[in-house]
Scaffold this motif. Structure first.
Motif, PDB file in Angstrom:
ATOM      1  N   LEU A 104      -2.566   2.157   7.358  1.00 23.81           N
ATOM      2  CA  LEU A 104      -3.897   2.652   7.742  1.00 23.81           C
ATOM      3  C   LEU A 104      -4.812   1.539   8.244  1.00 23.81           C
ATOM      4  O   LEU A 104      -5.933   1.809   8.675  1.00 23.81           O
ATOM      5  N   GLY A 105      -4.348   0.292   8.158  1.00 25.10           N
ATOM      6  CA  GLY A 105      -5.194  -0.826   8.544  1.00 25.10           C
ATOM      7  C   GLY A 105      -6.200  -1.198   7.474  1.00 25.10           C
ATOM      8  O   GLY A 105      -7.230  -1.815   7.763  1.00 25.10           O
ATOM      9  N   ALA A 106      -5.924  -0.841   6.221  1.00 29.16           N
ATOM     10  CA  ALA A 106      -6.854  -1.119   5.131  1.00 29.16           C
ATOM     11  C   ALA A 106      -6.841  -2.601   4.755  1.00 29.16           C
ATOM     12  O   ALA A 106      -5.855  -3.314   4.980  1.00 29.16           O
ATOM     13  N   LYS A 107      -7.920  -3.038   4.160  1.00 32.25           N
ATOM     14  CA  LYS A 107      -7.991  -4.370   3.567  1.00 32.25           C
ATOM     15  C   LYS A 107      -7.449  -4.226   2.146  1.00 32.25           C
ATOM     16  O   LYS A 107      -8.169  -3.816   1.231  1.00 32.25           O
ATOM     17  N   VAL A 108      -6.165  -4.521   1.959  1.00 27.75           N
ATOM     18  CA  VAL A 108      -5.512  -4.192   0.698  1.00 27.75           C
ATOM     19  C   VAL A 108      -4.822  -5.417   0.095  1.00 27.75           C
ATOM     20  O   VAL A 108      -4.266  -6.256   0.807  1.00 27.75           O
ATOM     21  N   ASP A 109      -4.889  -5.539  -1.226  1.00 22.94           N
ATOM     22  CA  ASP A 109      -4.129  -6.540  -1.958  1.00 22.94           C
ATOM     23  C   ASP A 109      -3.638  -5.896  -3.254  1.00 22.94           C
ATOM     24  O   ASP A 109      -3.838  -4.703  -3.482  1.00 22.94           O
ATOM     25  N   TYR A 110      -2.975  -6.682  -4.098  1.00 20.30           N
ATOM     26  CA  TYR A 110      -2.465  -6.113  -5.347  1.00 20.30           C
ATOM     27  C   TYR A 110      -2.619  -7.109  -6.478  1.00 20.30           C
ATOM     28  O   TYR A 110      -2.704  -8.328  -6.268  1.00 20.30           O
ATOM     29  N   TYR A 111      -2.659  -6.570  -7.689  1.00 22.52           N
ATOM     30  CA  TYR A 111      -2.774  -7.380  -8.897  1.00 22.52           C
ATOM     31  C   TYR A 111      -1.708  -6.909  -9.883  1.00 22.52           C
ATOM     32  O   TYR A 111      -1.667  -5.732 -10.244  1.00 22.52           O
ATOM     33  N   ILE A 112      -0.834  -7.814 -10.279  1.00 28.78           N
ATOM     34  CA  ILE A 112       0.187  -7.499 -11.278  1.00 28.78           C
ATOM     35  C   ILE A 112      -0.070  -8.368 -12.497  1.00 28.78           C
ATOM     36  O   ILE A 112      -0.034  -9.602 -12.400  1.00 28.78           O
ATOM     37  N   PRO A 113      -0.370  -7.783 -13.654  1.00 28.55           N
ATOM     38  CA  PRO A 113      -0.626  -8.606 -14.840  1.00 28.55           C
ATOM     39  C   PRO A 113       0.610  -9.397 -15.243  1.00 28.55           C
ATOM     40  O   PRO A 113       1.747  -8.953 -15.050  1.00 28.55           O
ATOM     41  N   HIS A 114       0.387 -10.572 -15.795  1.00 22.85           N
ATOM     42  CA  HIS A 114       1.484 -11.416 -16.279  1.00 22.85           C
ATOM     43  C   HIS A 114       1.993 -10.838 -17.594  1.00 22.85           C
ATOM     44  O   HIS A 114       1.239 -10.685 -18.554  1.00 22.85           O
ATOM     45  N   ARG A 115       3.285 -10.537 -17.634  1.00 20.53           N
ATOM     46  CA  ARG A 115       3.851  -9.851 -18.796  1.00 20.53           C
ATOM     47  C   ARG A 115       3.592 -10.609 -20.094  1.00 20.53           C
ATOM     48  O   ARG A 115       3.249 -10.002 -21.120  1.00 20.53           O
ATOM     49  N   LEU A 116       3.761 -11.913 -20.070  1.00 25.60           N
ATOM     50  CA  LEU A 116       3.693 -12.690 -21.295  1.00 25.60           C
ATOM     51  C   LEU A 116       2.268 -13.064 -21.681  1.00 25.60           C
ATOM     52  O   LEU A 116       1.953 -13.184 -22.858  1.00 25.60           O
ATOM     53  N   GLU A 117       1.393 -13.239 -20.681  1.00 23.85           N
ATOM     54  CA  GLU A 117       0.028 -13.684 -20.970  1.00 23.85           C
ATOM     55  C   GLU A 117      -0.962 -12.534 -21.075  1.00 23.85           C
ATOM     56  O   GLU A 117      -1.938 -12.609 -21.826  1.00 23.85           O
ATOM     57  N   GLU A 118      -0.748 -11.460 -20.309  1.00 25.01           N
ATOM     58  CA  GLU A 118      -1.710 -10.357 -20.294  1.00 25.01           C
ATOM     59  C   GLU A 118      -1.181  -9.075 -20.914  1.00 25.01           C
ATOM     60  O   GLU A 118      -1.945  -8.236 -21.399  1.00 25.01           O
ATOM     61  N   GLY A 119       0.143  -8.889 -20.849  1.00 27.73           N
ATOM     62  CA  GLY A 119       0.712  -7.657 -21.386  1.00 27.73           C
ATOM     63  C   GLY A 119       0.574  -6.492 -20.423  1.00 27.73           C
ATOM     64  O   GLY A 119       0.125  -6.635 -19.289  1.00 27.73           O
ATOM     65  N   ARG A 211      -3.993  13.820   4.888  1.00 31.93           N
ATOM     66  CA  ARG A 211      -5.443  13.820   5.143  1.00 31.93           C
ATOM     67  C   ARG A 211      -5.764  13.190   6.493  1.00 31.93           C
ATOM     68  O   ARG A 211      -6.680  13.624   7.200  1.00 31.93           O
ATOM     69  N   LEU A 212      -4.989  12.154   6.878  1.00 33.29           N
ATOM     70  CA  LEU A 212      -5.277  11.452   8.128  1.00 33.29           C
ATOM     71  C   LEU A 212      -4.386  11.923   9.268  1.00 33.29           C
ATOM     72  O   LEU A 212      -4.417  11.360  10.358  1.00 33.29           O
ATOM     73  N   GLY A 213      -3.598  12.957   9.013  1.00 35.12           N
ATOM     74  CA  GLY A 213      -2.710  13.480  10.041  1.00 35.12           C
ATOM     75  C   GLY A 213      -3.394  14.507  10.910  1.00 35.12           C
ATOM     76  O   GLY A 213      -4.629  14.570  11.011  1.00 35.12           O
ATOM     77  N   GLU A 214      -2.578  15.336  11.520  1.00 35.82           N
ATOM     78  CA  GLU A 214      -3.087  16.349  12.449  1.00 35.82           C
ATOM     79  C   GLU A 214      -2.760  17.730  11.909  1.00 35.82           C
ATOM     80  O   GLU A 214      -1.590  18.047  11.657  1.00 35.82           O
ATOM     81  N   GLY A 215      -3.788  18.519  11.676  1.00 37.15           N
ATOM     82  CA  GLY A 215      -3.578  19.867  11.183  1.00 37.15           C
ATOM     83  C   GLY A 215      -2.958  19.915   9.801  1.00 37.15           C
ATOM     84  O   GLY A 215      -2.153  20.803   9.508  1.00 37.15           O
ATOM     85  N   GLY A 216      -3.326  18.961   8.940  1.00 36.67           N
ATOM     86  CA  GLY A 216      -2.776  18.941   7.593  1.00 36.67           C
ATOM     87  C   GLY A 216      -1.360  18.409   7.518  1.00 36.67           C
ATOM     88  O   GLY A 216      -0.719  18.491   6.476  1.00 36.67           O
TER      89      GLY A 216
END
Length: 582
Positions: A104-119, A211-216
């Protein structure tokens, strides 16, 4: 207690009817009849499920509202952060939604918690950090958050907009987020409640494309993305061991095809290190035993972001490097796992009173917290009782534990009854996590054993292996086993067909194979037909079989071993015993 083999009663008339209506061999009809199918129409409806049979994403609770917020955020140029989890379901969910928003051309990133430090899941420090970095961002969780009451409240107080998408069991109270997306929200009636996190993320992505398509309807470009995304959803679905029925069966059936035709650069590199490249057909076991463990290894060893990067990169060289690295991490994980398993068995042997108890709670300062969940499963199966393995932190004296059930014991209920001895706990009936102070471990061990003793008894039926039919090995031709595989994909609640045979001779000396000699390889002969059998994690059977000195009875799942362009029928041995007639 030894495993019990049970043969479901099968009506011969129904077997003949299924064989005639579906034009299939009697053996295949018997498998269908043993699974409860009573007519050709019923079996066909199950076997030929189509993508069009998936429920409209707009009917999934919360999807419409979530789509509206996400599309508005994209149009406004706001940053969208996908907050995932470090297991395979979370990694594939994160990657799937990231690909959708990139489209979609969004400004997107991701966050993955650290298993050992954050759980697991949302945590307040991460919420504060995300808000401080960009207070206008929209945070969308995948595969987590439905129990994050405190964290959602903090986000609301800070003014950080939060959408929670999840599939896990929720508490009596729900988090106060902008939108909740969950297939089993109270007061809703979505017809399939067993989607995993990646399944929910796929439905959300589908809703965005509509939603962003044509005619549903999604545009051709978006449709092509969805056909690719179903492959990621299939990986998450298989790895999370949700029932392969209903929508999950459809997602996996078409996802396995998608992985051979539409894989990203990262998935192609990963399939190559798994020796799955060039395969025209993938089985769910290829995901469960080859692809998923390598993705999981990154999260278990605290590097889940690299797994997401592998599944999202467009750089072929980087994809190859990451796939090789995940492969090495998986080898390291296997080495650590074998060591912990050996130590756990020795620990129980040194404490006969623990072996006699109805549950096990084992702890050690040298155990890696990212690996103990896998080992807990093996220990629970070996000793046939619910098991908790705890990694004791060297600094703060707080142990992090992984819990696995046995024979249907309600693990979450047991932990709830012992909560006074725990710092925190969470999970579901079959698997859970705990934090416990080291001085409280003895009290926790005693309390859990007392609860299990009062509320759970292992009976013969709990140890049953349901056998679809008794066969001769000669019945299992390449054509017959190919027909059997067409009943797939196989997984939870739709297992690969299991057969039995008696008066089977062991040819030569059974051997061990694999790293650490963990697995069994043996040649078996039955009325003149010889066939190789393997048993994963059962290397000890080699000496036991060699000592029997006579015919044995076996129960097994037939498979087709595909290697370097050649195919041959083999057996995955599930259980065996000296033949009663010998």
């Amino acid at each position: 207690m030894a495993k019990q083999w049970r043969f479901p009663p099968v009506d011969d008339a129904i077997v003949r009817q299924l064989s005639t209506e579906l034009r299939i061999p009697t053996l295949i009809a018997q498998v269908l009849a043993s699974r409860g199918f009573r007519s050709g129409q019923q079996a066909t409806s199950f076997l030929s499920a189509k993508l069009a049979d998936l429920h409209d994403p707009d009917t999934l609770p919360g999807v419409l509202a979530a789509v509206e917020l996400i599309v508005n955020a994209v149009n406004a140029g706001r940053r969208i952060t996908i907050y995932g989890d470090y297991d395979v379901d979370g990694v594939t969910s994160t990657s799937l939604l990231w690909h959708c928003l990139q489209l979609l051309g969004a400004k997107v990133d991701y966050y993955i918690p650290h298993r050992l430090e954050e759980g697991y899941g949302l945590n307040c420090d991460a919420i504060r950090s995300l808000h401080e970095e960009d207070p206008t961002r929209l945070v969308v969780t995948v595969d987590c958050g439905i129990t994050s009451i405190q964290e959602a409240q903090l986000a609301k107080e800070l003014g950080l907009e939060l959408i929670i998408t999840d599939h896990h069991q929720f508490d009596e109270s729900l988090p106060d987020a902008a939108v909740l997306v969950h297939p089993r929200l109270p007061g809703t009636d979505y017809p399939f409640g067993d989607l995993c996190g990646a399944g929910v993320a796929f439905k959300l992505a589908w809703g965005i494309c509509k939603r962003l398509g044509e005619g549903g309807r999604a545009t051709p470009r978006m449709k092509e993305f969805l056909l690719s995304a179903v492959g990621l959803a299939a990986i998450g679905t298989i790895a999370d061991v949700v029932p392969l029925l209903g929508e999950n069966r459809i997602i996996v059936r078409y996802g396995l095809v998608s992985l051979t035709q539409r894989s990203s650069r990262g998935l192609k590199a990963l399939m190559k290190v798994c020796s799955l490249d060039g395969r025209e057909v993938l089985q769910s076991e290829d995901i469960g035993f080859a692809i998923a463990p390598r993705i999981n290894a990154a999260g278990r060893l605290g590097q889940a972001r690299l797994a997401v990067e592998l599944l999202t990169t467009e750089d072929s060289a980087r994809a190859i490097a990451l796939a090789d690295y995940l492969n090495e991490l998986n080898k390291n994980r296997q080495t650590v796992e074998r060591r912990i398993l050996k130590q756990a068995k020795e620990m129980v042997a040194e404490h006969p009173e623990w072996q006699a108890a109805p549950s096990l709670v084992l702890a050690d300062k040298d155990w890696h917290p990212g690996v103990i969940g896998i080992v807990a499963s093996r220990v629970a199966e070996h000793f046939q009782k619910p098991t908790v393995l705890i990694s004791l932190h060297r600094d703060d004296n707080i142990g992090q534990g992984s819990c696995r059930t046995f024979a249907g014991f309600d693990l979450h209920g047991g932990l709830q009854a012992c909560r006074e001895h725990l710092v925190t706990f969470g999970g579901h009936k079959a698997a859970a996590g705990v934090k416990v102070a080291a001085p409280k471990i003895e009290d926790f061990r005693a309390a859990l054993a007392a609860f299990v003793a009062e509320h759970h008894v292992v009976v013969e039926r709990d140890l049953e292996v349901v056998v679809d039919a008794e066969v001769r090995l000669a019945d299992l031709t390449h054509e017959a086993v190919t027909k059997i595989e067409e009943l797939g994909p196989f997984g939870a609640e739709h297992r690969r067909p299991i057969f039995s045979a008696s008066r089977v001779d062991v040819v030569g000396k059974p051997g061990r194979m694999g790293e650490g000699d963990r697995h069994l390889s043996v040649q078996l002969k039955h009325y003149g037909k010889s066939m190789r059998a393997i048993a994963f994690g059962q290397g000890d059977w080699a000496e036991e079989m060699a000592a029997v000195g006579g015919p044995i009875s076996i129960c097994f799942a037939p498979t087709i071993n595909r290697f370097r362009g050649e195919e041959r029928v083999e057996m995955q041995l599930i259980d065996w015993k000296p033949d009663a007639k010998s």
